[in-house]
Design a protein around this motif. Sequence first.
Motif, PDB file in Angstrom:
ATOM      1  N   ASP A   1     -37.212   5.960  33.906  1.00  0.00           N
ATOM      2  CA  ASP A   1     -37.386   4.567  33.822  1.00  0.00           C
ATOM      3  C   ASP A   1     -38.232   3.975  33.041  1.00  0.00           C
ATOM      4  N   ASP A   2     -39.628   4.456  33.168  1.00  0.00           N
ATOM      5  CA  ASP A   2     -40.590   4.321  32.218  1.00  0.00           C
ATOM      6  C   ASP A   2     -40.608   4.436  30.950  1.00  0.00           C
ATOM      7  N   ALA A   3     -39.751   5.409  30.399  1.00  0.00           N
ATOM      8  CA  ALA A   3     -39.716   5.671  29.084  1.00  0.00           C
ATOM      9  C   ALA A   3     -38.562   4.793  28.422  1.00  0.00           C
ATOM     10  N   VAL A   4     -37.659   4.379  29.262  1.00  0.00           N
ATOM     11  CA  VAL A   4     -36.426   3.489  28.596  1.00  0.00           C
ATOM     12  C   VAL A   4     -37.167   2.171  28.652  1.00  0.00           C
ATOM     13  N   ALA A   5     -38.026   1.752  29.480  1.00  0.00           N
ATOM     14  CA  ALA A   5     -38.623   0.292  29.578  1.00  0.00           C
ATOM     15  C   ALA A   5     -39.496   0.447  28.452  1.00  0.00           C
ATOM     16  N   ALA A   6     -40.335   1.482  27.983  1.00  0.00           N
ATOM     17  CA  ALA A   6     -41.321   1.389  26.783  1.00  0.00           C
ATOM     18  C   ALA A   6     -40.393   1.169  25.691  1.00  0.00           C
ATOM     19  N   LEU A   7     -39.512   1.863  25.408  1.00  0.00           N
ATOM     20  CA  LEU A   7     -38.500   1.617  24.398  1.00  0.00           C
ATOM     21  C   LEU A   7     -37.537   0.367  24.250  1.00  0.00           C
ATOM     22  N   GLU A   8     -37.515  -0.117  25.197  1.00  0.00           N
ATOM     23  CA  GLU A   8     -36.926  -1.709  25.354  1.00  0.00           C
ATOM     24  C   GLU A   8     -38.208  -2.765  24.679  1.00  0.00           C
ATOM     25  N   ARG A   9     -39.273  -2.238  25.221  1.00  0.00           N
ATOM     26  CA  ARG A   9     -40.484  -3.132  24.775  1.00  0.00           C
ATOM     27  C   ARG A   9     -40.551  -2.890  23.286  1.00  0.00           C
TER      28      ARG A   9
ATOM     29  N   GLU B   1     -46.191   4.568  22.077  1.00  0.00           N
ATOM     30  CA  GLU B   1     -46.936   5.640  22.776  1.00  0.00           C
ATOM     31  C   GLU B   1     -46.726   5.907  24.210  1.00  0.00           C
ATOM     32  N   ARG B   2     -46.332   4.867  25.098  1.00  0.00           N
ATOM     33  CA  ARG B   2     -45.941   5.011  26.431  1.00  0.00           C
ATOM     34  C   ARG B   2     -44.731   5.772  26.601  1.00  0.00           C
ATOM     35  N   ALA B   3     -43.691   5.604  25.576  1.00  0.00           N
ATOM     36  CA  ALA B   3     -42.182   6.274  25.669  1.00  0.00           C
ATOM     37  C   ALA B   3     -42.695   7.724  25.261  1.00  0.00           C
ATOM     38  N   GLN B   4     -43.789   8.022  24.163  1.00  0.00           N
ATOM     39  CA  GLN B   4     -43.953   9.401  24.090  1.00  0.00           C
ATOM     40  C   GLN B   4     -44.528  10.103  25.059  1.00  0.00           C
ATOM     41  N   MET B   5     -45.508   9.521  26.047  1.00  0.00           N
ATOM     42  CA  MET B   5     -45.855   9.901  27.079  1.00  0.00           C
ATOM     43  C   MET B   5     -44.970  10.441  28.096  1.00  0.00           C
ATOM     44  N   GLY B   6     -44.089   9.397  28.287  1.00  0.00           N
ATOM     45  CA  GLY B   6     -43.009   9.753  29.117  1.00  0.00           C
ATOM     46  C   GLY B   6     -42.225  10.911  28.597  1.00  0.00           C
ATOM     47  N   LEU B   7     -41.830  11.170  27.633  1.00  0.00           N
ATOM     48  CA  LEU B   7     -41.233  12.158  27.126  1.00  0.00           C
ATOM     49  C   LEU B   7     -41.982  13.578  27.402  1.00  0.00           C
ATOM     50  N   LEU B   8     -43.162  13.625  27.076  1.00  0.00           N
ATOM     51  CA  LEU B   8     -44.047  14.643  27.133  1.00  0.00           C
ATOM     52  C   LEU B   8     -44.132  14.936  28.523  1.00  0.00           C
ATOM     53  N   THR B   9     -44.246  14.075  29.256  1.00  0.00           N
ATOM     54  CA  THR B   9     -44.438  14.146  30.832  1.00  0.00           C
ATOM     55  C   THR B   9     -42.810  14.922  31.291  1.00  0.00           C
ATOM     56  N   LEU B  10     -41.843  14.654  30.694  1.00  0.00           N
ATOM     57  CA  LEU B  10     -40.549  15.253  31.283  1.00  0.00           C
ATOM     58  C   LEU B  10     -40.573  16.478  30.782  1.00  0.00           C
ATOM     59  N   LEU B  11     -41.058  16.902  29.616  1.00  0.00           N
ATOM     60  CA  LEU B  11     -41.007  18.059  28.976  1.00  0.00           C
ATOM     61  C   LEU B  11     -41.665  19.016  29.853  1.00  0.00           C
ATOM     62  N   SER B  12     -42.935  18.608  30.108  1.00  0.00           N
ATOM     63  CA  SER B  12     -44.036  19.443  30.920  1.00  0.00           C
ATOM     64  C   SER B  12     -43.504  19.829  32.406  1.00  0.00           C
TER      65      SER B  12
ATOM     66  N   VAL C   1     -34.381   4.253  17.481  1.00  0.00           N
ATOM     67  CA  VAL C   1     -35.100   4.024  18.892  1.00  0.00           C
ATOM     68  C   VAL C   1     -33.911   3.467  19.591  1.00  0.00           C
ATOM     69  N   GLU C   2     -32.964   2.764  19.371  1.00  0.00           N
ATOM     70  CA  GLU C   2     -31.708   2.489  20.282  1.00  0.00           C
ATOM     71  C   GLU C   2     -31.189   3.594  20.689  1.00  0.00           C
ATOM     72  N   MET C   3     -30.909   4.486  19.961  1.00  0.00           N
ATOM     73  CA  MET C   3     -30.245   5.672  20.313  1.00  0.00           C
ATOM     74  C   MET C   3     -31.180   6.599  21.477  1.00  0.00           C
ATOM     75  N   THR C   4     -32.269   6.609  21.224  1.00  0.00           N
ATOM     76  CA  THR C   4     -33.272   7.486  21.984  1.00  0.00           C
ATOM     77  C   THR C   4     -33.062   6.696  23.220  1.00  0.00           C
ATOM     78  N   ARG C   5     -33.294   5.576  23.129  1.00  0.00           N
ATOM     79  CA  ARG C   5     -33.082   4.710  24.910  1.00  0.00           C
ATOM     80  C   ARG C   5     -31.801   4.963  25.324  1.00  0.00           C
ATOM     81  N   ASP C   6     -30.630   4.919  24.667  1.00  0.00           N
ATOM     82  CA  ASP C   6     -29.415   5.298  25.257  1.00  0.00           C
ATOM     83  C   ASP C   6     -29.237   6.581  25.768  1.00  0.00           C
ATOM     84  N   ASP C   7     -29.532   7.435  24.993  1.00  0.00           N
ATOM     85  CA  ASP C   7     -29.694   8.776  25.276  1.00  0.00           C
ATOM     86  C   ASP C   7     -30.462   9.152  26.477  1.00  0.00           C
ATOM     87  N   LEU C   8     -31.251   8.692  26.565  1.00  0.00           N
ATOM     88  CA  LEU C   8     -32.371   8.759  27.998  1.00  0.00           C
ATOM     89  C   LEU C   8     -31.801   8.457  29.056  1.00  0.00           C
TER      90      LEU C   8
END
Length: 128
Positions: A34-42, A60-71, A106-113
């Motif tokens: 949710d946080d990564a999607v919201a960041a991409l929408e922002r 940067e926030r979206a990047q951190m969300g993806l890194l958290t999901l990865l880790s 960015v839209e594709m990334t949001r939709d994929d998430l």
Amino acid sequence: MLKRTDPAAAYKRVDFEALISGCDAQGLVRVCFDDAVAALERALWADAHDRPDIRRKALERAQMGLLTLLSGLDTSQPVSKSLDVFYRSLLARVTNAQKHFNRTAVEMTRDDLKDIAASLLGQPRKAA
């Protein structure tokens, strides 16, 4: 002397910490999505309104969300290798958008998430 703190930011941080302290593992994953999607929408909003400062912070926030999901991937699960590749491709898109913003990517990334969150967490996918 006391440091000046933005009250809105302080309340937002406390609210977020309260939210995650009460989550189980699935809830934490949902928060990350949710946080990564919201960041991409922002970031998309900021781009449309010529606000590169907000766009940069949002990416940067979206990047951190993806890194958290990865880790947080459970490597004992069979789907973890596929998710690792998938998250890394999304992370590459976001990283590239920081250098050269590409609205479509960015839209594709949001939709994929949104799609993967719906699949993994059993959330209904909302129409765009």
